[in-house]
Design an enzyme around this catalytic site. Structure first.
Site, mmCIF file in Angstrom:
data_model
loop_
_atom_site.group_PDB
_atom_site.id
_atom_site.type_symbol
_atom_site.label_atom_id
_atom_site.label_comp_id
_atom_site.label_asym_id
_atom_site.label_seq_id
_atom_site.Cartn_x
_atom_site.Cartn_y
_atom_site.Cartn_z
ATOM 1 N N ALA B 61 -61.745 5.170 31.040
ATOM 2 C CA ALA B 61 -60.564 4.737 31.779
ATOM 3 C C ALA B 61 -59.329 5.049 30.944
ATOM 4 O O ALA B 61 -59.117 4.453 29.890
ATOM 5 C CB ALA B 61 -60.651 3.249 32.077
ATOM 6 N N GLU B 62 -58.540 5.975 31.421
ATOM 7 C CA GLU B 62 -57.442 6.477 30.602
ATOM 8 C C GLU B 62 -56.331 5.453 30.410
ATOM 9 O O GLU B 62 -55.757 5.337 29.331
ATOM 10 C CB GLU B 62 -56.875 7.768 31.211
ATOM 11 C CG GLU B 62 -57.765 8.986 31.008
ATOM 12 C CD GLU B 62 -58.994 8.998 31.896
ATOM 13 O OE1 GLU B 62 -59.025 8.231 32.877
ATOM 14 O OE2 GLU B 62 -59.930 9.761 31.618
ATOM 15 N N GLN B 84 -59.090 13.362 27.414
ATOM 16 C CA GLN B 84 -60.055 14.462 27.334
ATOM 17 C C GLN B 84 -59.496 15.786 27.836
ATOM 18 O O GLN B 84 -59.757 16.832 27.246
ATOM 19 C CB GLN B 84 -61.310 14.077 28.113
ATOM 20 C CG GLN B 84 -62.537 14.818 27.667
ATOM 21 C CD GLN B 84 -63.796 14.049 28.004
ATOM 22 O OE1 GLN B 84 -64.114 13.865 29.175
ATOM 23 N NE2 GLN B 84 -64.501 13.569 27.003
ATOM 24 N N PHE B 85 -58.729 15.722 28.912
ATOM 25 C CA PHE B 85 -58.085 16.926 29.450
ATOM 26 C C PHE B 85 -56.726 16.543 30.020
ATOM 27 O O PHE B 85 -56.533 15.421 30.505
ATOM 28 C CB PHE B 85 -58.926 17.552 30.566
ATOM 29 C CG PHE B 85 -60.090 18.368 30.077
ATOM 30 C CD1 PHE B 85 -59.939 19.715 29.762
ATOM 31 C CD2 PHE B 85 -61.334 17.791 29.933
ATOM 32 C CE1 PHE B 85 -61.011 20.460 29.307
ATOM 33 C CE2 PHE B 85 -62.417 18.529 29.476
ATOM 34 C CZ PHE B 85 -62.262 19.873 29.158
ATOM 35 N N ASP B 86 -55.831 17.517 30.016
ATOM 36 C CA ASP B 86 -54.482 17.352 30.560
ATOM 37 C C ASP B 86 -54.429 16.661 31.920
ATOM 38 O O ASP B 86 -53.683 15.727 32.135
ATOM 39 C CB ASP B 86 -53.806 18.727 30.664
ATOM 40 C CG ASP B 86 -54.808 19.814 31.031
ATOM 41 O OD1 ASP B 86 -55.482 19.674 32.073
ATOM 42 O OD2 ASP B 86 -54.924 20.789 30.263
ATOM 43 N N GLY B 87 -55.290 17.130 32.842
ATOM 44 C CA GLY B 87 -55.225 16.627 34.209
ATOM 45 C C GLY B 87 -55.734 15.202 34.344
ATOM 46 O O GLY B 87 -55.620 14.604 35.416
ATOM 47 N N PHE B 88 -56.276 14.642 33.268
ATOM 48 C CA PHE B 88 -56.778 13.271 33.320
ATOM 49 C C PHE B 88 -55.794 12.271 32.712
ATOM 50 O O PHE B 88 -56.096 11.090 32.604
ATOM 51 C CB PHE B 88 -58.114 13.143 32.580
ATOM 52 C CG PHE B 88 -59.186 14.067 33.074
ATOM 53 C CD1 PHE B 88 -59.143 14.597 34.357
ATOM 54 C CD2 PHE B 88 -60.247 14.427 32.256
ATOM 55 C CE1 PHE B 88 -60.132 15.459 34.809
ATOM 56 C CE2 PHE B 88 -61.239 15.290 32.703
ATOM 57 C CZ PHE B 88 -61.189 15.798 33.981
ATOM 58 N N PRO B 91 -53.755 8.943 35.183
ATOM 59 C CA PRO B 91 -54.033 7.500 35.303
ATOM 60 C C PRO B 91 -53.398 6.669 34.186
ATOM 61 O O PRO B 91 -53.195 5.460 34.343
ATOM 62 C CB PRO B 91 -55.568 7.430 35.237
ATOM 63 C CG PRO B 91 -56.017 8.770 35.691
ATOM 64 C CD PRO B 91 -54.984 9.736 35.186
ATOM 65 N N HIS B 131 -58.267 20.712 34.671
ATOM 66 C CA HIS B 131 -58.614 20.990 33.277
ATOM 67 C C HIS B 131 -57.707 22.050 32.659
ATOM 68 O O HIS B 131 -58.035 22.611 31.621
ATOM 69 C CB HIS B 131 -60.071 21.467 33.170
ATOM 70 C CG HIS B 131 -61.082 20.416 33.462
ATOM 71 N ND1 HIS B 131 -61.259 19.889 34.714
ATOM 72 C CD2 HIS B 131 -61.977 19.768 32.663
ATOM 73 C CE1 HIS B 131 -62.234 18.980 34.681
ATOM 74 N NE2 HIS B 131 -62.670 18.886 33.445
#
Lengths: 393, 329
Positions: B61-62, B84-88, B91, B131
């Protein structure tokens, strides 16, 4: 401040509510209540968490709690009045929630850390912070002026539920510092409302606190409304039952009962400081006023509901109890009222004297060590303001 | 003098190890950062050596990663969060822009949030949706945050340590397509002697036009400069390194000398960093300019399917085309 702080300094004995005894009977589905709306003491009661709760205050401590309730209500009323007179931009009143805040606030020990929302004026008062502090935020002269580290009470958080994660991380740090596992360990409390339980952050905080066994008490003041939206828009189960899904105990307490609020909070904090992990307390209460001075509660709730809750008033029942038990007389009540009046007048006088900040102060504290870019902008604003004839800047 | 040849990824790993060694209050937290060592192995071996109290595998959970790190920072820790990745990161966006960025300001300086938010970012690795994004402008727009990115192993090694040691909350963007690129790293150079964290740097001097790039695009800009040199045109390449605040002094100096400027980034052009940089150069260097400042950027689309990402990403030819156009005015 902190006069006769029950259970923290004034009392010579340990927390009154701890009981390792197995539940004597079935946990009640009713909120934990130790003082009825009529002012009758309940000797002990088993909460939904199976714990038997009781309190044992000295006469002076009972009176002290009453004094806190009255003072907090009066200061809150004064702030509401100041807003109506244009001295504050906004006010989020705690009217009706005094017992939940004073009860839980007095259960905190000096080493415990609190993470509030924007309505915890009563907890703030219990932490020994000058009650004028939150008024700066609502007057618009600062964003809250107290030192969170000094008073162990964090900045007000306006984004709903965000502070529950901060509390969780802070509590993880308490564990990492080795400050749990003993009776003088540290505990953390996170305040939020019923609306916040719908937020992702609150649910993430539940997950985190559970898996890291954080020494944290989630204190939800369920005041029945998130602005206009009733509890039914947030949940289809009682909120305290959420805790079971995250693996820690939950209990519902009568949030209009200062004794019960104290008892359940002290118990949960003690468990947390001993390393037994988080707990969720749902303080079942009612916001008697508006969400903030900007809304009109008559549009979304009916008068009979408000009247029903008026009958559960936290101050009236404490006063009835003190009177019936002959723990206080009319002179005491008059003296408390007079003290509250004086403090409210003092608060008003100081609010009116709160100076506006210097415009260039907006550039302060953006970064701990400043920034060349902001220095340039600060100089630009200074020059611009000085360019006006007769400028006082 | 222990100069070793390391990849960007290994340089970051070594820098994080140094940070953990030098300050017991540094903790690393994120998804899969422990036993796995991160999906890109940037935290490889750190939990084994520093324990699970220092390198913390978190729930998935970001917002929780960032929000709890705020609490740890208030408690006196220096959390280094891995997204973990830019697009995450989205949140966690509220926690980053509303809390991380503002708590120091809100508390009038009484609370410090010395945390680092590491984000592998950008495209070029054939990944699926979410990603390959470049979210830097979202964070650069928020006062109170600092945003930096590295482009080579030496910077990766130094900058990550500088970021952890800084009292500012820092969004640290790691150009994931460069994780495997190698270069020399001086492991013994004292941190205080390293190039400043918040300073741009001329990485290839030139006289005819300035190419501004950062992160993954620095390599593209350098390749373009090599190609342009074969045609007799000397491009100066500036690695911005710091995206917020921008170090524009070094940029102005370069542009005043060359008279031409091309800004390159992967993020969409609309309201991207290139827009701000072009405007600022125009305000400050107007009489030095021989041509408008041009931008070479990703397109104003969501990051596309990977089979067409080569067309989306600025490449050497698009940079050289833009340079040519600046000579057409």
């Amino acid at each position: 401040m902190a006069k006769g702080d029950p259970g923290v300094t004034a009392r010579g004995k340990r927390a009154p509510s701890r009981s390792k005894r197995p539940a004597a009977g079935q946990p009640s589905s009713e909120p934990v209540q130790l003082l009825t709306p009529e002012g009758d003491r309940v000797d002990s009661v088993v909460g939904q968490d199976g714990v038997e709760y009781r309190v044992d205050f000295t006469d002076a401590e009972y009176r002290s709690l009453y004094r806190d309730l009255v003072l907090v209500r009066k200061l809150d009323a004064e702030a509401t009045a100041l807003q109506r007179q244009g001295e504050l931009g906004l006010w989020a009143s705690l009217l009706g929630q005094e017992a939940a805040q004073v009860g839980s606030g007095r259960a905190l020990r000096s080493q415990d850390m609190a993470f509030p929302t924007y309505r915890e004026h009563g907890v703030l008062y219990c932490r020994g912070i000058d009650p004028i502090m939150p008024l700066g935020l609502f007057r618009g002269v600062d964003q809250g002026g107290w030192d969170p580290n000094e008073f162990k009470f964090n900045m007000y958080t306006i984004v709903i539920g965000a502070q529950t994660l901060h509390a969780t991380g802070y509590a993880m740090g308490v564990t990492m510092d080795g400050k749990t596992g003993s009776e003088d360990g540290e505990a953390v409390i996170a305040y939020f409302g019923d609306g916040a339980t719908s937020q992702g952050d609150v649910n993430e905080a539940f997950v985190w606190a559970g898996v890291f066994n954080a020494p944290l008490v989630f204190f939800c003041q369920n005041n029945q409304y998130a602005i206009s939206e009733p509890l039914e828009r947030q949940t289809r189960i009682p909120l305290y039952q959420r805790a079971a899904g995250f693996g820690f105990p939950g209990v519902r307490v009568d949030g209009n009962d200062v004794l019960a609020s104290y008892a359940v909070t002290r118990h949960a904090l003690d468990n947390a400081r001993l390393g037994q992990g988080p707990a969720l307390i749902e303080a079942y209460t009612y916001r008697m006023g508006a969400h903030t001075t900007s809304d009109d509660p008559t549009r979304y709730r009916i008068a009979s509901e408000v009247e029903a809750w008026q009958a559960k008033d936290p101050i009236a029942r404490m006063r009835a109890f003190l009177t019936r038990q002959q723990l206080a007389d009319d002179a005491f009540f008059a003296e408390v009222d007079e003290q509250a009046r004086r403090e409210a007048v003092h608060l008003r006088e100081r609010v009116l004297e709160m100076p506006n900040p210097e415009p260039v102060s907006m550039f302060d504290h953006v970064y701990p060590h400043g920034s060349a870019e902001l220095d340039t902008q600060r100089e630009g604003l200074s020059r611009y303001l000085e360019s006006f004839e007769g400028s006082v800047h | 003098m222990a100069t070793e040849t390391l990849t960007v990824g290994k340089a970051l790993n070594t820098g994080l190890r140094r940070a953990l060694e030098s300050d017991p209050k540094v903790v690393i937290m994120g998804e899969d950062v422990g036993k796995l060592g991160g999906v890109f192995r940037i935290t490889d071996g750190l939990q084994k050596d520093f324990g699970d109290q220092r390198v913390i595998d978190t729930p998935l959970a970001e917002s929780g990663i960032i929000g709890t790190a705020v609490g740890l920072a208030i408690r006196g820790y220096r959390p280094v969060c891995e997204i973990q990745f830019d697009g995450f990161v989205y949140p966690a966006y509220d926690q980053i822009v509303s809390q991380v960025a503002k708590l120091h300001y809100r508390s009038q300086g009484k609370v410090r949030i010395p945390m680092v938010i590491r984000i592998p970012y950008g495209g070029g690795i054939g990944a699926v949706e979410h990603h390959s994004e470049s979210p830097e402008a979202y964070f650069a727009h928020t006062a109170g945050l600092k945003v930096v990115t590295c482009a080579n192993p030496q910077d990766a090694y130094s900058m990550i340590q500088q970021a952890v040691a800084s009292d500012d909350p820092i969004v640290f963007l790691e150009p994931k397509r460069r994780y495997w690129e190698k270069g020399p790293v001086d492991l013994d150079a004292p941190l205080s002697g390293a190039y400043p964290l918040h300073a741009a740097r001329v990485v290839r001097p030139g006289t005819d036009a300035t190419v501004l790039a950062y992160g993954p695009m620095v390599r593209v800009a350098l390749d373009a400069a090599t190609a342009a040199a074969e045609d007799g045109r000397e491009l100066e390449v500036v690695d911005l390194r710091t995206l917020s605040p921008l170090d524009l002094g070094a940029v102005y100096e370069s542009v005043r000398r060359t008279g031409r400027c091309v800004v390159v980034h992967e993020a969409p052009g609309n309201l991207g960093l290139g827009s701000e940089i072009a405007a600022r150069i125009t305000e400050e260097c107007f009489y030095s300019l021989e041509a408008p400042v041009l931008r070479v950027t990703g397109y104003d689309t969501p990051y596309p399917a990977s089979r067409v990402e080569e067309e989306y990403l600025p490449d050497l030819d698009r940079v050289l085309d833009a340079v040519d156009r600046t000579f057409g005015w």
